[in-house]
Design a protein around this motif. Sequence first.
Motif, PDB file in Angstrom:
ATOM      1  N   TYR A 156       0.821  -1.210   0.000  1.00 34.16           N
ATOM      2  CA  TYR A 156       0.000   0.000   0.000  1.00 34.16           C
ATOM      3  C   TYR A 156       0.857   1.263   0.000  1.00 34.16           C
ATOM      4  CZ  TYR A 156      -4.650  -2.108   0.642  1.00 34.16           C
ATOM      5  OH  TYR A 156      -5.836  -2.774   0.456  1.00 34.16           O
ATOM      6  N   SER A 157       1.980   1.227   0.713  1.00 33.03           N
ATOM      7  CA  SER A 157       2.842   2.414   0.742  1.00 33.03           C
ATOM      8  C   SER A 157       3.372   2.729  -0.650  1.00 33.03           C
ATOM      9  CB  SER A 157       4.005   2.212   1.725  1.00 33.03           C
ATOM     10  OG  SER A 157       4.962   1.283   1.236  1.00 33.03           O
ATOM     11  N   ALA A 160       0.163   3.918  -2.973  1.00 37.11           N
ATOM     12  CA  ALA A 160      -0.316   5.261  -2.641  1.00 37.11           C
ATOM     13  C   ALA A 160       0.556   6.345  -3.263  1.00 37.11           C
ATOM     14  CB  ALA A 160      -0.368   5.439  -1.127  1.00 37.11           C
ATOM     15  N   ASP A 165      -4.893   6.256  -6.709  1.00 37.39           N
ATOM     16  CA  ASP A 165      -5.449   7.279  -5.831  1.00 37.39           C
ATOM     17  C   ASP A 165      -5.399   6.786  -4.385  1.00 37.39           C
ATOM     18  OD1 ASP A 165      -6.973   9.109  -4.439  1.00 37.39           O
ATOM     19  OD2 ASP A 165      -8.552   9.233  -5.952  1.00 37.39           O
ATOM     20  N   GLU A 166      -4.781   7.563  -3.532  1.00 32.36           N
ATOM     21  CA  GLU A 166      -4.605   7.163  -2.139  1.00 32.36           C
ATOM     22  C   GLU A 166      -5.931   6.943  -1.419  1.00 32.36           C
ATOM     23  OE1 GLU A 166      -2.190   8.707   1.852  1.00 32.36           O
ATOM     24  OE2 GLU A 166      -2.172   9.880   0.006  1.00 32.36           O
ATOM     25  N   SER A 167      -6.979   7.604  -1.872  1.00 29.61           N
ATOM     26  CA  SER A 167      -8.275   7.483  -1.202  1.00 29.61           C
ATOM     27  C   SER A 167      -8.814   6.054  -1.231  1.00 29.61           C
ATOM     28  CB  SER A 167      -9.297   8.425  -1.841  1.00 29.61           C
ATOM     29  OG  SER A 167      -9.554   8.064  -3.192  1.00 29.61           O
ATOM     30  N   GLU A 170      -6.617   4.690   1.938  1.00 31.18           N
ATOM     31  CA  GLU A 170      -6.105   5.567   2.997  1.00 31.18           C
ATOM     32  C   GLU A 170      -6.549   5.149   4.399  1.00 31.18           C
ATOM     33  OE1 GLU A 170      -5.548  10.346   3.612  1.00 31.18           O
ATOM     34  OE2 GLU A 170      -7.401   9.632   2.691  1.00 31.18           O
ATOM     35  N   TYR A 206       6.637   5.932   2.730  1.00 34.95           N
ATOM     36  CA  TYR A 206       5.490   6.829   2.839  1.00 34.95           C
ATOM     37  C   TYR A 206       5.887   8.180   3.432  1.00 34.95           C
ATOM     38  CZ  TYR A 206       0.638   8.167   3.121  1.00 34.95           C
ATOM     39  OH  TYR A 206      -0.554   8.814   2.929  1.00 34.95           O
TER      40      TYR A 206
END
Length: 272
Positions: A156-157, A160, A165-167, A170, A206
């Motif tokens: 995920y890091s 993102a 899109d990080e949303s 998140e 991140y």
Amino acid sequence: MYLNNKSIFDLLSFHIVDENIVDETILERWVEQAMVNDDYSFETGLLGIAWYISFLIENNYLVGDPDEILADLDDLIYKLTLKEVLQESIHVEKHLNLITYYQQRIGNDSKDHIYNRFTHFECLKLLIARLNEVLLDPKSFDQKELPLIIDILLKYSYLAIYVTDESLLEKPFYSSIENILDRFILEHVFIENVFIAKLFLCVKQYDNRYWWGKFQKILQSNGSNETSLWSELYLHIGETDLKDVNLKHFMKYDMDSKTLFDFVTNTNVYGD
């Protein structure tokens, strides 16, 4: 496994460590054997070799249009993805492998195949949604499940920052990182060093200073004199921005081919 008991992780390792020239006949034989054996796995099958071909093209070790070369495999993997995300139970490793494939294919930017890119993104979103379910389930944070959770967080890091899109990830990403870091600090959780290294890379990548401060507490509580992959990475990279770190930093350490693969596919370190 195929071709003298080698996995796709071994192929990547040989290519990177020994700077081997790509033998296209090996790739062809791998695809043929995987088809004969109906093997769709990442380690020895069609998913892995399709990823590897895409990786080689992006990094200019093979010449060709990946959308044309991988057209048939893309269709097979698309069907495999739909089957996987519709399963009641979530097989984390399979989901992560499929995500690794799609993040690589998205990296093969082709203006002539916009539909393919859209399909890859939609599949990626479906896979992320299922992994979000894992991160939001308190049962997933049992001691024995922590390695898989850390694998998701490292992935995920990367996603993102570089892919999507990080949303999309998140909320579960943030809450899970906080949970993991606090547990390591307060409960002195024991886990294999390679997963501490992955957590370290996740936090560094991140670039959240608050999380970085917490990770330093973990380092202090475990003893800075310990010789391990994660402590060596910490001492070598230290305060360096991970964006300024390349693969040569990782080649200093004796790691198995799967760990090297995890670092190459979950950080932006590949290159000179």
